[in-house]
Design an enzyme around this catalytic site. Structure first.
Site, short mmCIF file in Angstrom:
data_model
loop_
_atom_site.label_atom_id
_atom_site.label_comp_id
_atom_site.label_asym_id
_atom_site.label_seq_id
_atom_site.Cartn_x
_atom_site.Cartn_y
_atom_site.Cartn_z
N HIS A 110 -29.94 116.92 25.70
CA HIS A 110 -29.72 115.61 25.94
C HIS A 110 -30.72 114.18 25.77
CE1 HIS A 110 -26.48 117.84 28.85
NE2 HIS A 110 -25.74 117.70 27.64
N THR A 147 -49.57 126.29 33.92
CA THR A 147 -48.01 126.38 33.94
C THR A 147 -47.34 125.34 32.76
OG1 THR A 147 -48.94 123.67 34.96
CG2 THR A 147 -49.06 126.02 36.83
N HIS A 180 -25.90 110.20 25.79
CA HIS A 180 -27.63 110.47 25.17
C HIS A 180 -29.22 109.19 24.13
CE1 HIS A 180 -26.22 113.78 28.30
NE2 HIS A 180 -25.50 114.57 26.64
N CYS A 232 -49.77 125.54 28.40
CA CYS A 232 -50.97 125.51 28.87
C CYS A 232 -50.28 127.08 30.46
CB CYS A 232 -51.87 124.25 29.43
SG CYS A 232 -50.34 123.28 30.75
N ASP A 268 -54.41 124.58 26.17
CA ASP A 268 -55.77 124.86 26.71
C ASP A 268 -56.08 126.25 26.51
OD1 ASP A 268 -54.25 126.10 28.50
OD2 ASP A 268 -55.03 124.44 30.09
C1 RB5 Z 1 -55.95 125.81 33.73
O1 RB5 Z 1 -56.71 126.59 34.73
C2 RB5 Z 1 -54.84 125.58 33.96
O2 RB5 Z 1 -54.78 124.23 35.36
C3 RB5 Z 1 -54.33 124.62 33.36
O3 RB5 Z 1 -53.76 125.81 31.90
C4 RB5 Z 1 -52.75 124.38 33.99
O4 RB5 Z 1 -52.26 125.24 34.40
C5 RB5 Z 1 -52.73 123.02 33.73
O5 RB5 Z 1 -51.59 122.31 33.77
#
Ligand code: RB5
Length: 147
Positions: free
Chosen positions: A99, A68, A134, A66, A9
């Protein structure tokens, strides 16, 4: 793995662009499933495009990110044929292949720098699935739909 799909994203866009160059220099054929810019967007749109490409065999595996790594992992893992692993150290990415036979390596773009990302991906690509016990566990991951 020769053909690699990649998706992010807006939060992962800069890292995605960097990794497209890095993967290309390593000899991989890279297929970009978006997003196309840093403009705010929704990670499922690009996760589903990459996941479908992995499931259909259009690409041999994938890399995704993304902010996180969680939102895009959740979306990717809705696909029965996908095993997307969120990896924040090289040891975890190596184990995700050894694994779990992860077919998409996901990284948290807002929590690692470029060097950490390439170390995580190098470990992932160099590792091999160990099979054996596995294999049995990986085969049990898809939800069994009764007909
Ligand atoms: C975007 O601001 C953020 O929410 C997205 O990149 C991600 O971390 C969501 O899981």
């Amino acid at each position: 793995m020769k053909k690699i799909g990649i998706a992010s994203d807006h939060a992962g866009f800069q890292l995605k662009e960097y990794l497209i160059g890095w993967l290309g220099a390593k000899g991989y054929e890279v297929y970009d499933y978006g997003c196309p810019s840093e403009e705010s967007c929704d990670y499922p749109d690009f996760a589903h495009a990459l996941a479908s490409a992995v499931e259909s065999g259009e690409v041999d595996g994938g890399v995704a990110m993304c902010g996180t790594g969680n939102g895009i992992s959740m979306s990717l893992n809705k696909h029965q044929g996908v095993r997307a692993a969120l990896c924040w150290t090289p040891e975890i990415s190596a184990l995700a292949k050894q694994h779990n036979n992860a077919n998409i390596c996901v990284v948290p773009a807002r929590f690692i720098d470029h060097d950490e990302a390439t170390a995580i991906l190098s470990a992932y690509f160099e590792a091999e699935f160990e099979g054996g016990r596995h294999q049995r566990r990986v085969e049990k991951i898809p939800v069994q739909v009764e007909k």
